[in-house]
Design a protein around this motif. Structure first.
Motif, PDB file in Angstrom:
ATOM      1  N   HIS A 104      13.492  43.886  25.723  1.00 49.29           N
ATOM      2  CA  HIS A 104      14.018  42.515  25.725  1.00 49.29           C
ATOM      3  C   HIS A 104      15.529  42.637  25.726  1.00 49.29           C
ATOM      4  CE1 HIS A 104      14.129  38.314  23.575  1.00 49.29           C
ATOM      5  NE2 HIS A 104      14.696  38.307  24.764  1.00 49.29           N
ATOM      6  N   GLU A 105      16.156  42.252  26.815  1.00 51.33           N
ATOM      7  CA  GLU A 105      17.590  42.495  26.972  1.00 51.33           C
ATOM      8  C   GLU A 105      18.288  41.240  27.479  1.00 51.33           C
ATOM      9  OE1 GLU A 105      18.746  46.130  29.086  1.00 51.33           O
ATOM     10  OE2 GLU A 105      20.567  45.163  29.810  1.00 51.33           O
ATOM     11  N   VAL A 106      19.523  41.057  27.000  1.00 51.04           N
ATOM     12  CA  VAL A 106      20.423  40.070  27.609  1.00 51.04           C
ATOM     13  C   VAL A 106      21.480  40.874  28.356  1.00 51.04           C
ATOM     14  CG1 VAL A 106      22.012  38.147  27.248  1.00 51.04           C
ATOM     15  CG2 VAL A 106      20.007  38.402  25.767  1.00 51.04           C
ATOM     16  N   SER A 107      21.428  40.844  29.674  1.00 50.65           N
ATOM     17  CA  SER A 107      22.341  41.636  30.505  1.00 50.65           C
ATOM     18  C   SER A 107      23.554  40.810  30.881  1.00 50.65           C
ATOM     19  CB  SER A 107      21.653  42.066  31.806  1.00 50.65           C
ATOM     20  OG  SER A 107      20.595  42.931  31.551  1.00 50.65           O
ATOM     21  N   ARG A 108      24.711  41.469  30.898  1.00 51.93           N
ATOM     22  CA  ARG A 108      25.932  40.813  31.365  1.00 51.93           C
ATOM     23  C   ARG A 108      26.272  41.296  32.768  1.00 51.93           C
ATOM     24  NH1 ARG A 108      31.065  41.248  28.969  1.00 51.93           N
ATOM     25  NH2 ARG A 108      30.625  43.409  28.382  1.00 51.93           N
ATOM     26  N   PHE A 109      26.726  40.367  33.592  1.00 51.84           N
ATOM     27  CA  PHE A 109      27.099  40.684  34.969  1.00 51.84           C
ATOM     28  C   PHE A 109      28.477  40.120  35.269  1.00 51.84           C
ATOM     29  CE2 PHE A 109      22.548  40.709  34.782  1.00 51.84           C
ATOM     30  CZ  PHE A 109      22.173  41.769  35.582  1.00 51.84           C
ATOM     31  N   VAL A 110      29.200  40.791  36.183  1.00 52.31           N
ATOM     32  CA  VAL A 110      30.474  40.250  36.675  1.00 52.31           C
ATOM     33  C   VAL A 110      30.446  40.287  38.199  1.00 52.31           C
ATOM     34  CG1 VAL A 110      32.088  40.740  34.813  1.00 52.31           C
ATOM     35  CG2 VAL A 110      31.533  42.540  36.468  1.00 52.31           C
ATOM     36  N   ARG A 111      31.283  39.424  38.785  1.00 55.01           N
ATOM     37  CA  ARG A 111      31.392  39.397  40.239  1.00 55.01           C
ATOM     38  C   ARG A 111      32.807  39.811  40.637  1.00 55.01           C
ATOM     39  NH1 ARG A 111      29.454  34.033  43.092  1.00 55.01           N
ATOM     40  NH2 ARG A 111      31.114  33.189  41.802  1.00 55.01           N
ATOM     41  N   TYR A 112      32.899  40.829  41.480  1.00 56.34           N
ATOM     42  CA  TYR A 112      34.167  41.236  42.089  1.00 56.34           C
ATOM     43  C   TYR A 112      34.028  41.082  43.589  1.00 56.34           C
ATOM     44  CZ  TYR A 112      34.707  44.080  37.783  1.00 56.34           C
ATOM     45  OH  TYR A 112      34.778  44.521  36.495  1.00 56.34           O
ATOM     46  N   ASP A 113      34.998  40.461  44.239  1.00 55.07           N
ATOM     47  CA  ASP A 113      34.997  40.349  45.709  1.00 55.07           C
ATOM     48  C   ASP A 113      33.645  39.896  46.256  1.00 55.07           C
ATOM     49  OD1 ASP A 113      37.631  41.190  45.785  1.00 55.07           O
ATOM     50  OD2 ASP A 113      37.073  43.306  45.977  1.00 55.07           O
ATOM     51  N   GLY A 114      33.022  38.929  45.594  1.00 52.52           N
ATOM     52  CA  GLY A 114      31.773  38.375  46.097  1.00 52.52           C
ATOM     53  C   GLY A 114      30.531  39.210  45.826  1.00 52.52           C
ATOM     54  N   LYS A 115      30.683  40.326  45.102  1.00 56.51           N
ATOM     55  CA  LYS A 115      29.517  41.156  44.787  1.00 56.51           C
ATOM     56  C   LYS A 115      29.280  41.203  43.294  1.00 56.51           C
ATOM     57  CE  LYS A 115      28.183  45.145  46.502  1.00 56.51           C
ATOM     58  NZ  LYS A 115      28.265  46.567  46.912  1.00 56.51           N
ATOM     59  N   TRP A 116      28.026  41.064  42.899  1.00 51.23           N
ATOM     60  CA  TRP A 116      27.677  41.114  41.480  1.00 51.23           C
ATOM     61  C   TRP A 116      27.434  42.544  41.021  1.00 51.23           C
ATOM     62  CZ3 TRP A 116      28.264  37.247  38.186  1.00 51.23           C
ATOM     63  CH2 TRP A 116      28.339  35.953  38.704  1.00 51.23           C
ATOM     64  N   PHE A 117      27.845  42.816  39.766  1.00 49.51           N
ATOM     65  CA  PHE A 117      27.617  44.125  39.163  1.00 49.51           C
ATOM     66  C   PHE A 117      27.074  43.951  37.754  1.00 49.51           C
ATOM     67  CE2 PHE A 117      30.877  44.702  42.322  1.00 49.51           C
ATOM     68  CZ  PHE A 117      30.552  45.905  42.932  1.00 49.51           C
ATOM     69  N   TYR A 118      26.196  44.868  37.366  1.00 49.42           N
ATOM     70  CA  TYR A 118      25.704  44.929  35.993  1.00 49.42           C
ATOM     71  C   TYR A 118      26.792  45.533  35.103  1.00 49.42           C
ATOM     72  CZ  TYR A 118      22.946  46.663  32.023  1.00 49.42           C
ATOM     73  OH  TYR A 118      22.473  46.938  30.768  1.00 49.42           O
ATOM     74  N   VAL A 119      27.050  44.932  33.943  1.00 49.53           N
ATOM     75  CA  VAL A 119      28.045  45.486  33.024  1.00 49.53           C
ATOM     76  C   VAL A 119      27.351  46.212  31.876  1.00 49.53           C
ATOM     77  CG1 VAL A 119      30.019  45.025  31.528  1.00 49.53           C
ATOM     78  CG2 VAL A 119      29.668  43.649  33.587  1.00 49.53           C
ATOM     79  N   ASP A 120      26.649  45.474  31.025  1.00 43.99           N
ATOM     80  CA  ASP A 120      25.931  46.091  29.912  1.00 43.99           C
ATOM     81  C   ASP A 120      24.937  45.082  29.359  1.00 43.99           C
ATOM     82  OD1 ASP A 120      27.487  44.279  28.498  1.00 43.99           O
ATOM     83  OD2 ASP A 120      28.818  45.804  27.678  1.00 43.99           O
ATOM     84  N   GLY A 121      24.216  45.494  28.335  1.00 46.19           N
ATOM     85  CA  GLY A 121      23.202  44.613  27.787  1.00 46.19           C
ATOM     86  C   GLY A 121      23.202  44.636  26.270  1.00 46.19           C
ATOM     87  N   SER A 122      22.686  43.555  25.691  1.00 48.71           N
ATOM     88  CA  SER A 122      22.451  43.553  24.253  1.00 48.71           C
ATOM     89  C   SER A 122      20.980  43.250  24.034  1.00 48.71           C
ATOM     90  CB  SER A 122      23.341  42.520  23.556  1.00 48.71           C
ATOM     91  OG  SER A 122      23.100  41.247  24.112  1.00 48.71           O
ATOM     92  N   PHE A 123      20.519  43.564  22.818  1.00 43.16           N
ATOM     93  CA  PHE A 123      19.084  43.542  22.550  1.00 43.16           C
ATOM     94  C   PHE A 123      18.821  42.592  21.397  1.00 43.16           C
ATOM     95  CE2 PHE A 123      20.503  47.476  24.402  1.00 43.16           C
ATOM     96  CZ  PHE A 123      19.719  47.515  25.541  1.00 43.16           C
ATOM     97  N   PRO A 124      18.402  41.354  21.705  1.00 40.60           N
ATOM     98  CA  PRO A 124      18.328  40.313  20.676  1.00 40.60           C
ATOM     99  C   PRO A 124      17.350  40.632  19.534  1.00 40.60           C
ATOM    100  CG  PRO A 124      17.502  39.505  22.811  1.00 40.60           C
ATOM    101  CD  PRO A 124      18.083  40.860  23.027  1.00 40.60           C
ATOM    102  N   GLU A 125      16.421  41.543  19.758  1.00 38.61           N
ATOM    103  CA  GLU A 125      15.446  41.799  18.680  1.00 38.61           C
ATOM    104  C   GLU A 125      15.848  42.961  17.800  1.00 38.61           C
ATOM    105  OE1 GLU A 125      11.648  42.040  20.675  1.00 38.61           O
ATOM    106  OE2 GLU A 125      12.031  40.065  21.526  1.00 38.61           O
TER     107      GLU A 125
END
Ligand SMILES: [Zn+2]
Length: 126
Positions: A104-125
């Motif tokens: 169970h993860e909450v993933s963070r993403f960022v967009r550079y130059d119109g492309k999305w990238f995965y940054v990292d995740g946290s685990f709510p449980e």
């Protein structure tokens, strides 16, 4: 592949994550990218996982394994886009060595130059 997409969208692979993983198209949203990364995990596609991981947080060591995890399904719970950033909360089920696990993860993403990238995740449980 004529099968349904591994990400559980109920669409064919070619009409879902396939074009992103092959490089024919760019994932238009962080959710689409997250789904395609899940599919890439099921396909053990190291190159795609690296190319969609923010270079600031991408691990140096290999991401995939010779004895791959058996991925059983993905459920996207929440998708929060916010300009050039987004979070996606999901539950993924998988098996390693016959034992079932749940991520169970909450993933963070960022967009550079119109492309999305995965940054990292946290685990709510945890
Ligand atoms: Zn898909």
């Amino acid at each position: 592949m004529k099968e349904l997409c591994p990400c559980g969208s109920n669409k064919k692979y070619e009409q879902c994550c396939g074009p992103y993983i092959s490089g024919a198209a760019v994932a238009p949203t962080a959710e689409a990218l997250m789904r395609s990364r899940y599919s890439a995990y099921t396909l053990n596609d190291e190159a795609y996982l690296r190319s969609t991981w923010d270079e600031r947080t991408c691990p140096k060591e290999r991401i995939t394994h010779d004895d791959p995890t058996r991925w059983l399904g993905l459920e996207v719970k929440k998708f929060k886009p916010d300009g050039d950033a987004a979070t996606v909360e999901f539950v993924a089920r998988y098996k390693i060595g016959g034992k079932a696990h749940r991520l169970h993860e909450v993933s963070r993403f960022v967009r550079y130059d119109g492309k999305w990238f995965y940054v990292d995740g946290s685990f709510p449980e945890k």
